[in-house]
Write a protein that holds these residues in place. Structure first.
Motif, mmCIF file in Angstrom:
data_model
loop_
_atom_site.group_PDB
_atom_site.id
_atom_site.type_symbol
_atom_site.label_atom_id
_atom_site.label_comp_id
_atom_site.label_asym_id
_atom_site.label_seq_id
_atom_site.Cartn_x
_atom_site.Cartn_y
_atom_site.Cartn_z
ATOM 1 N N ARG A 69 -68.954 -38.133 4.982
ATOM 2 C CA ARG A 69 -69.425 -38.561 6.146
ATOM 3 C C ARG A 69 -70.691 -37.806 6.589
ATOM 4 N NH1 ARG A 69 -70.680 -37.423 10.584
ATOM 5 N NH2 ARG A 69 -69.804 -35.402 11.481
ATOM 6 N N MET A 70 -70.991 -36.707 6.034
ATOM 7 C CA MET A 70 -72.136 -35.843 6.419
ATOM 8 C C MET A 70 -73.542 -35.917 5.417
ATOM 9 S SD MET A 70 -70.200 -32.706 7.732
ATOM 10 C CE MET A 70 -71.375 -31.962 8.667
ATOM 11 N N ASP B 279 -78.114 -32.345 4.838
ATOM 12 C CA ASP B 279 -78.735 -31.388 5.661
ATOM 13 C C ASP B 279 -77.887 -30.996 6.793
ATOM 14 O OD1 ASP B 279 -79.209 -33.838 6.831
ATOM 15 O OD2 ASP B 279 -81.226 -33.493 7.410
ATOM 16 N N GLN B 280 -76.668 -31.723 6.975
ATOM 17 C CA GLN B 280 -75.921 -31.247 8.229
ATOM 18 C C GLN B 280 -74.716 -30.436 7.498
ATOM 19 O OE1 GLN B 280 -74.404 -35.133 9.199
ATOM 20 N NE2 GLN B 280 -76.031 -35.265 10.933
ATOM 21 N N PHE C 10 -74.368 -26.524 8.296
ATOM 22 C CA PHE C 10 -73.584 -26.150 9.541
ATOM 23 C C PHE C 10 -72.247 -26.320 9.250
ATOM 24 C CE2 PHE C 10 -77.773 -27.444 10.721
ATOM 25 C CZ PHE C 10 -78.096 -26.484 11.535
ATOM 26 N N ARG D 265 -68.942 -23.057 8.708
ATOM 27 C CA ARG D 265 -67.789 -22.726 9.451
ATOM 28 C C ARG D 265 -66.563 -22.846 8.415
ATOM 29 N NH1 ARG D 265 -71.496 -24.043 12.284
ATOM 30 N NH2 ARG D 265 -71.426 -23.649 14.591
ATOM 31 N N THR E 9 -71.797 -17.685 14.536
ATOM 32 C CA THR E 9 -72.288 -18.512 13.749
ATOM 33 C C THR E 9 -73.614 -18.645 14.042
ATOM 34 O OG1 THR E 9 -71.336 -19.993 15.485
ATOM 35 C CG2 THR E 9 -70.191 -20.130 13.445
ATOM 36 N N TYR E 10 -74.407 -18.145 13.059
ATOM 37 C CA TYR E 10 -76.009 -17.958 13.163
ATOM 38 C C TYR E 10 -76.804 -19.148 13.327
ATOM 39 C CZ TYR E 10 -74.328 -13.492 11.652
ATOM 40 O OH TYR E 10 -73.570 -12.285 11.549
ATOM 41 N N GLY E 11 -76.278 -20.176 12.661
ATOM 42 C CA GLY E 11 -76.932 -21.768 12.662
ATOM 43 C C GLY E 11 -78.480 -21.570 12.418
ATOM 44 N N LEU F 132 -81.647 -23.710 7.244
ATOM 45 C CA LEU F 132 -81.879 -25.185 6.823
ATOM 46 C C LEU F 132 -82.044 -25.332 5.664
ATOM 47 C CD1 LEU F 132 -84.267 -26.697 9.613
ATOM 48 C CD2 LEU F 132 -81.722 -27.082 9.402
ATOM 49 N N ARG G 226 -84.792 -21.281 10.482
ATOM 50 C CA ARG G 226 -85.421 -22.065 11.725
ATOM 51 C C ARG G 226 -85.872 -21.023 12.881
ATOM 52 N NH1 ARG G 226 -80.142 -24.604 13.834
ATOM 53 N NH2 ARG G 226 -81.275 -25.698 15.489
ATOM 54 N N ARG H 25 -77.800 -19.496 22.019
ATOM 55 C CA ARG H 25 -77.427 -21.102 22.259
ATOM 56 C C ARG H 25 -76.339 -21.333 22.868
ATOM 57 N NH1 ARG H 25 -77.809 -19.633 16.733
ATOM 58 N NH2 ARG H 25 -75.779 -20.818 16.529
ATOM 59 N N ALA I 168 -79.202 -36.449 14.074
ATOM 60 C CA ALA I 168 -79.371 -35.068 13.710
ATOM 61 C C ALA I 168 -78.140 -34.045 13.861
ATOM 62 C CB ALA I 168 -80.472 -34.187 14.251
ATOM 63 N N CYS I 169 -77.305 -34.512 15.037
ATOM 64 C CA CYS I 169 -75.992 -33.666 15.363
ATOM 65 C C CYS I 169 -75.131 -33.572 14.300
ATOM 66 C CB CYS I 169 -75.575 -34.418 16.635
ATOM 67 S SG CYS I 169 -73.970 -33.475 17.264
ATOM 68 N N PRO I 170 -74.789 -32.525 13.602
ATOM 69 C CA PRO I 170 -73.581 -32.349 12.577
ATOM 70 C C PRO I 170 -72.423 -32.738 12.916
ATOM 71 C CG PRO I 170 -75.029 -30.414 12.631
ATOM 72 C CD PRO I 170 -75.348 -31.228 13.834
ATOM 73 N N ILE J 80 -70.994 -27.909 18.405
ATOM 74 C CA ILE J 80 -71.128 -26.583 17.702
ATOM 75 C C ILE J 80 -72.150 -25.482 17.916
ATOM 76 C CG2 ILE J 80 -69.996 -27.305 15.808
ATOM 77 C CD1 ILE J 80 -72.439 -27.347 14.259
ATOM 78 N N PHE J 81 -73.018 -25.831 19.068
ATOM 79 C CA PHE J 81 -74.314 -25.121 19.712
ATOM 80 C C PHE J 81 -75.170 -24.794 18.680
ATOM 81 C CE2 PHE J 81 -70.125 -24.725 21.804
ATOM 82 C CZ PHE J 81 -70.590 -25.256 23.150
ATOM 83 N N CYS J 82 -75.432 -25.815 17.783
ATOM 84 C CA CYS J 82 -76.398 -25.482 16.614
ATOM 85 C C CYS J 82 -78.008 -25.707 17.129
ATOM 86 C CB CYS J 82 -76.050 -26.274 15.525
ATOM 87 S SG CYS J 82 -76.476 -27.992 15.964
ATOM 88 N N ARG K 53 -79.734 -28.489 16.966
ATOM 89 C CA ARG K 53 -80.485 -29.542 16.026
ATOM 90 C C ARG K 53 -80.917 -30.368 16.953
ATOM 91 N NH1 ARG K 53 -83.060 -29.506 12.024
ATOM 92 N NH2 ARG K 53 -82.250 -30.915 10.804
ATOM 93 N N GLU L 57 -83.949 -29.403 18.613
ATOM 94 C CA GLU L 57 -85.078 -29.368 17.622
ATOM 95 C C GLU L 57 -85.950 -30.802 17.580
ATOM 96 O OE1 GLU L 57 -84.563 -25.948 14.621
ATOM 97 O OE2 GLU L 57 -83.817 -27.837 13.678
#
Ligand code: SF4
Ligand code: SF4
Lengths: 574, 184
Positions: free
Chosen positions: A231-232, A235-236, A239, A243, A328-330, A333, A338, B30, B49-51, B76-78, B80, B83
């Protein structure tokens, strides 16, 4: 890159293999200067892995199956070995031993009888791909739930849609049986000791002493690999990777990003490497402080626990200041990070480090001088050196048994080879040593963060405009607070991954736990589990069986934890 | 023990009075993504973009609308979305108190109007997005004379544009009849 330009570091190993196993090596390819993959004949697989593991100081870092039928008509197996122990660490390398399994005959000779560390991996390959490890001593299911249909192997590309959920039926797992005069079986769970996570342990006890143990985990298997492949976009997944674990998520995110970067030949700017290193160490701070706090709690020293958590809060604040998230630093990339670190933030973090350092000095002094702490942890839960050698454990668990294995030093990534710091190891092999390793590592983390913050080079923090190359594969690795995390991945078409294998630190630590239980008392069990700092979601019930009275009884976690803390009114007196 | 007592007295209270007093978060925290309808051109970049698929977009070609949806339960408050948004229509705030009594309150949706193709009359793209593209072209120095041609092109749906392109190529190579016969 590609065949022919193989890594020089790996040549001494390859040369030896070529002479000992003539004709066994079919192909060599290299993914990075320190990552080489050799394809070998299926029948020579166990011999070659054993040779590298025991004769050349290799450790089994991960192993995976891959459904490559649409690429080459076969299933593939990859055994990833970390070749260490060179006096010059620059000679350390990763060697991946690959073998192809024909579709028509889905079986392979098991490596486990020769290298015990392969046991969980091979059980997993059997669950997920339906490839039979012939000769494996333990052929039970590992990852799939007991009610999963027999011939449905989720990671085969043609097996099922990732949203499919079979009907549940009653679970029925065959725990090992230990018989003998006076042995009691103690079920521990369904929720676990120390972290309130699901895991079913069975302790075989003789009186108060544990003779053996067995456990069933993966009650929280989330199918992330399948999800990511289906599904992903690549680059997603950074994230999603974050988790995987509620504590060392950032280490996974970095390992994932590094794997994609290596596979595609993307250069990460030095400043981004420093920022990643700083955050990895911030993560170690809060994780180690948490584990030390839990240790204090389990020996009945709750005020100590509270103070460790008070200090830990400062590490969480650091993360919030630097990244905008407490856990979760997020900020990873593919290609870098970022967010940059500015002067104001740097000064705040340096101040917090100075505060934690003095607070920790005092707290550790109090903890070590708590008589109960030493007497409850010394000589308890021993991870013997030979067991460690056989099962490739990682992290403070390993470093408490005298092996100075640390991915940050053995295979430097990020900025770890640009700042000076030391690998901590103790050789008591017990719970105490593991906690002391963590305590000492906190100070190393302070130094690393300070150095990185002050010595960070200026420049960009993100590489953009790279091309995504399909069907390249590589490893990404980090030393998480619990030990080495290894991600192996192969890129696919349409911005998707073809295969992603995540190996979290705890996965390598679980199989040896059985041996760490033996000879200890039931009241030590929670402490022993806590001392490997397990992480359930990365990879959880307790049943006790009286072998003399032939009785079994399930004890609630709260009851066992109480017993661990007070050591009075044994729940075993039934 | 005495040492610890001393320490405890020295530290004093470590707990905060939240929720009776607000807690302060770091400036770059965030939190909840806030959406500004007036700025959104419904381009869908955030949804791509939203994972975790918290933001999704839906077309209704009969009603002529495109809907922008967010489900805060999945977010998930990323950051993106913030951005990638070309117009700054979505940005993360420092708000973190997102508890609601009913799940429905975690959904937020907005509808924008689609434009009809000037050639075939079908709905195809958000008017706002087309206006945005036009004004970007103008700002980047598109000469006055070209504007009309671009506007006409943008008002056609992709299919009609493709057909038109094929026709003009055919005209240029002198094989118009064949293409029309084959293409329609
Ligand atoms: S913050 Fe991340 S998860 Fe939340 S809506 Fe934006 S892109 Fe999606
Ligand atoms: S990216 Fe911005 S403009 Fe585009 S749909 Fe999302 S919020 Fe609207």
């Amino acid at each position: 890159m590609g065949q022919g330009s193989e890594s020089k570091r790996a040549q001494k190993y390859i040369k030896d293999l070529r002479s000992k196993f003539p004709g066994a090596i079919l192909e060599e390819s290299s993914q990075a200067p320190d990552q080489i993959t050799v394809t070998v004949k299926l029948n020579d697989l166990p011999g070659i892995v054993e040779e590298l593991y025991y004769r050349h100081n290799g450790w089994l870092s991960t192993m995976l199956g891959n459904d490559e039928r649409e690429l080459n008509g076969c299933f593939a197996l990859y055994y990833v070995l970390s070749m260490e122990g060179n006096s010059n660490k620059r000679e350390n390398t990763w060697i991946t031993v690959k073998a192809l399994v024909p579709e028509k005959e889905p079986q392979f000779p098991s490596v486990t009888p020769r290298v015990p560390a392969a046991v969980w991996y091979e059980r997993e390959v059997r669950d997920m791909f339906g490839l039979e490890p012939v000769g494996i001593p333990d052929a039970r299911r590992l990852v799939l739930p007991d009610d999963w249909p027999d011939n449905l192997h989720p990671l085969r590309k043609d097996a099922m849609d990732y949203r499919y959920r079979p009907e549940p039926v009653e679970e029925n797992y065959n725990f090992i049986e230990v018989e003998g005069e006076g042995i009691v079986e103690v079920p521990l769970g369904p929720l676990h000791i120390t972290s309130d996570e699901p895991g079913h342990f069975r302790l075989f006890v003789d009186g108060e002493y544990i003779v053996d143990a067995d456990y069933r985990l993966f009650y929280v298997h989330r199918g992330m690999e399948k999800l990511a492949e289906n599904r992903m976009d690549y680059d997603q997944i950074t994230f999603l990777a974050e988790r995987i674990c509620g504590i060392c998520g950032y280490a996974h995110s970095v390992a994932y990003a590094a794997a994609v970067e290596t596979a595609n030949g993307i250069e990460v700017p030095p400043r981004a490497q420093y920022i990643r290193t700083i955050l990895l160490e911030v993560e170690r701070l809060h994780s180690h402080l948490l584990n030390l706090g839990l240790g204090a709690h389990l020996v009945g020293f709750d005020s100590g626990f509270m103070h460790f958590f008070r200090v830990r809060e400062k590490a969480m604040q650091m993360a919030e200041i630097l990244t905008g998230g407490r856990k979760t630093y997020g900020i990873n990339l593919i290609g870098g990070v970022r967010r940059d670190i500015f002067k104001e933030e740097r000064d705040q973090v340096l101040r917090l480090i100075a505060e934690i350092r003095t607070e920790l000095d005092e707290l550790l002094d109090i903890l070590i001088n708590t008589p109960n702490f030493i007497s409850r942890t010394q000589g308890v839960g021993r991870l013997e050196r030979q067991v460690a050698r056989d099962f490739s454990p990682v992290g403070p668990n390993m470093r408490g048994s005298g092996y100075a294995r640390d991915t940050r030093a053995d295979h430097p990534y990020g900025a770890y080879d640009r700042v000076s710091w030391e690998v901590i190891s103790k050789d008591g092999c017990d719970v105490l040593s593991r906690e002391l390793v963590r305590a000492a590592e906190l100070y190393e983390s302070f130094n690393i963060i300070e150095r990185c913050l002050t010595e960070m080079p200026p420049g960009p923090v993100l590489t953009e405009g790279f091309a995504y190359k399909p069907h390249t594969f590589a490893l990404g690795y980090t030393e998480a607070p619990r030990g080495e995390n290894v991600h192996w991945l192969m890129t696919g078409n349409n911005q998707k991954l073809y295969r992603w294998r995540v190996r979290a630190a705890t996965y390598n630590n679980w199989p040896a736990l059985r041996y760490m239980f033996r000879g200890n008392t039931v009241s030590d069990a929670p402490l022993i589990v806590a001392s490997i700092d397990p992480c359930y979601s990365c990879t959880e019930r307790v049943t006790m069986v009286d072998v003399r009275k032939k009785k079994a009884r399930t004890i609630e976690y709260k009851e066992l934890e109480r017993y661990c803390r007070e050591r009075k009114y044994s729940p075993l007196k039934f | 023990m005495l040492k610890l007592l001393k320490k405890a007295l020295q530290v004093g209270e470590a707990t905060v009075e939240y929720p009776f007093k607000p807690v302060e978060v770091a400036p770059g925290f965030r939190g909840k993504p806030e959406y500004n309808f007036d700025r959104c051109i419904a381009c869908g970049a955030c949804a791509t973009a939203c994972p975790p698929n918290a933001i999704t977009m839906e077309y209704d070609l009969k009603q002529g609308t495109k809907t922008w949806n967010i489900f805060y339960g999945r977010c998930i408050f990323c950051g993106r979305c913030e951005e990638v948004c070309p117009t700054g229509a979505i940005a993360l705030t420092t708000e973190f108190e997102l508890a609601v009594a009913s799940k429905e309150d975690l959904y937020y949706r907005a509808e924008v109007q689609l434009r009809k193709c000037s050639c075939c009359g079908e709905y195809f793209a958000p008017s706002r997005e087309l206006e945005y593209v036009m004004s970007t072209l103008e700002q980047s120095g598109l000469p006055e004379g070209d504007r009309q041609g671009w506007r006409q092109l943008l008002e056609k749906c992709p299919q009609c544009r493709r057909r038109q392109a094929a026709v003009s190529v055919a005209e240029a190579t002198g094989s118009r009849d064949r293409v029309q016969g084959g293409g329609q």
